[in-house]
Motif scaffolding. Structure first.
Motif, mmCIF file in Angstrom:
data_model
loop_
_atom_site.group_PDB
_atom_site.id
_atom_site.type_symbol
_atom_site.label_atom_id
_atom_site.label_comp_id
_atom_site.label_asym_id
_atom_site.label_seq_id
_atom_site.Cartn_x
_atom_site.Cartn_y
_atom_site.Cartn_z
ATOM 1 N N LEU A 8 10.353 -7.071 -25.963
ATOM 2 C CA LEU A 8 9.982 -6.075 -26.961
ATOM 3 C C LEU A 8 9.389 -4.821 -26.319
ATOM 4 N N ALA A 9 8.512 -5.008 -25.345
ATOM 5 C CA ALA A 9 7.910 -3.851 -24.685
ATOM 6 C C ALA A 9 8.975 -3.032 -23.957
ATOM 7 N N GLY A 10 9.929 -3.694 -23.350
ATOM 8 C CA GLY A 10 11.010 -2.976 -22.666
ATOM 9 C C GLY A 10 11.862 -2.170 -23.626
ATOM 10 N N LEU A 11 12.178 -2.763 -24.772
ATOM 11 C CA LEU A 11 12.967 -2.036 -25.776
ATOM 12 C C LEU A 11 12.188 -0.847 -26.334
ATOM 13 N N LEU A 12 10.915 -1.068 -26.673
ATOM 14 C CA LEU A 12 10.091 0.033 -27.183
ATOM 15 C C LEU A 12 9.927 1.125 -26.130
ATOM 16 N N ALA A 13 9.664 0.729 -24.906
ATOM 17 C CA ALA A 13 9.477 1.714 -23.841
ATOM 18 C C ALA A 13 10.749 2.534 -23.629
ATOM 19 N N GLY A 56 2.977 6.696 -23.639
ATOM 20 C CA GLY A 56 2.875 5.397 -24.303
ATOM 21 C C GLY A 56 3.885 4.401 -23.748
ATOM 22 N N ALA A 57 5.085 4.891 -23.456
ATOM 23 C CA ALA A 57 6.105 4.019 -22.852
ATOM 24 C C ALA A 57 5.631 3.494 -21.498
ATOM 25 N N ILE A 61 4.423 -0.673 -20.063
ATOM 26 C CA ILE A 61 5.031 -1.353 -18.918
ATOM 27 C C ILE A 61 4.098 -1.439 -17.711
ATOM 28 N N LEU A 62 3.525 -0.324 -17.302
ATOM 29 C CA LEU A 62 2.798 -0.285 -16.025
ATOM 30 C C LEU A 62 1.544 -1.150 -15.964
ATOM 31 N N PRO A 63 0.650 -1.118 -16.958
ATOM 32 C CA PRO A 63 -0.559 -1.942 -16.816
ATOM 33 C C PRO A 63 -0.292 -3.443 -16.666
ATOM 34 N N PRO A 64 0.561 -4.059 -17.509
ATOM 35 C CA PRO A 64 0.802 -5.487 -17.287
ATOM 36 C C PRO A 64 1.558 -5.762 -15.981
ATOM 37 N N LEU A 65 2.409 -4.822 -15.592
ATOM 38 C CA LEU A 65 3.195 -5.007 -14.375
ATOM 39 C C LEU A 65 2.324 -4.960 -13.135
ATOM 40 N N THR A 66 1.350 -4.057 -13.119
ATOM 41 C CA THR A 66 0.487 -3.904 -11.952
ATOM 42 C C THR A 66 -0.774 -4.759 -12.023
ATOM 43 N N GLY A 67 -1.136 -5.196 -13.237
ATOM 44 C CA GLY A 67 -2.365 -5.957 -13.406
ATOM 45 C C GLY A 67 -3.604 -5.082 -13.479
ATOM 46 N N ILE A 68 -3.415 -3.773 -13.470
ATOM 47 C CA ILE A 68 -4.537 -2.832 -13.554
ATOM 48 C C ILE A 68 -4.732 -2.445 -15.019
ATOM 49 N N ALA A 69 -5.879 -2.756 -15.566
ATOM 50 C CA ALA A 69 -6.232 -2.434 -16.959
ATOM 51 C C ALA A 69 -5.146 -2.878 -17.939
ATOM 52 N N PRO A 70 -4.817 -4.172 -17.961
ATOM 53 C CA PRO A 70 -3.744 -4.630 -18.842
ATOM 54 C C PRO A 70 -4.027 -4.412 -20.328
ATOM 55 N N TRP A 71 -5.284 -4.168 -20.700
ATOM 56 C CA TRP A 71 -5.609 -3.883 -22.092
ATOM 57 C C TRP A 71 -4.955 -2.589 -22.573
#
Length: 119
Positions: A8-13, A56-57, A61-71
């Protein structure tokens, strides 16, 4: 849950990266066939909206991918829910009843918010 989030995040992004890039780079005349509301919006606001969509896109993607500030992924998805609520209001106040895409995006973003809290 992770796989569902990434789908879902990939489609939205992808959608918001495309839409945001169009809004930041194309002229009002080029956007008019796709977005009837552009004539009612000042050009700087249109460009800013495009920049918000691109950022927003990246936030999905980037925060969960890098683990930096996933919130930030949750915040980005929630931002898209609010953005689409505003988009529906703009369409309806302009007499445009074609809000099916906006409704689909708001539901997809809301589910993405829920999935992002489970990461």
């Amino acid at each position: 849950m992770h796989i569902a989030y990434w789908i879902l995040a990939g489609l939205l992004a992808a959608f918001y990266l495309y839409a945001g890039t169009l809004k930041t780079t194309r002229s009002r005349d080029q956007l008019r066939p796709m977005m009837a509301w552009v004539d009612r919006t000042p050009l700087p606001a249109l460009r800013a909206l495009g920049a918000v969509e691109v950022l927003g896109a990246a936030g999905l993607i980037l925060p969960p991918l890098t683990g930096i500030a996933p919130w930030l992924a949750t915040a980005a998805a929630l931002g898209f829910v609010l953005l689409q609520a505003g988009a529906i209001a703009v369409h309806l106040t302009g007499g445009d009843r074609r809000i099916a895409l906006n409704a689909g995006l708001i539901v997809t973003a809301a589910v993405t918010v829920w999935l992002a809290t489970r990461l």
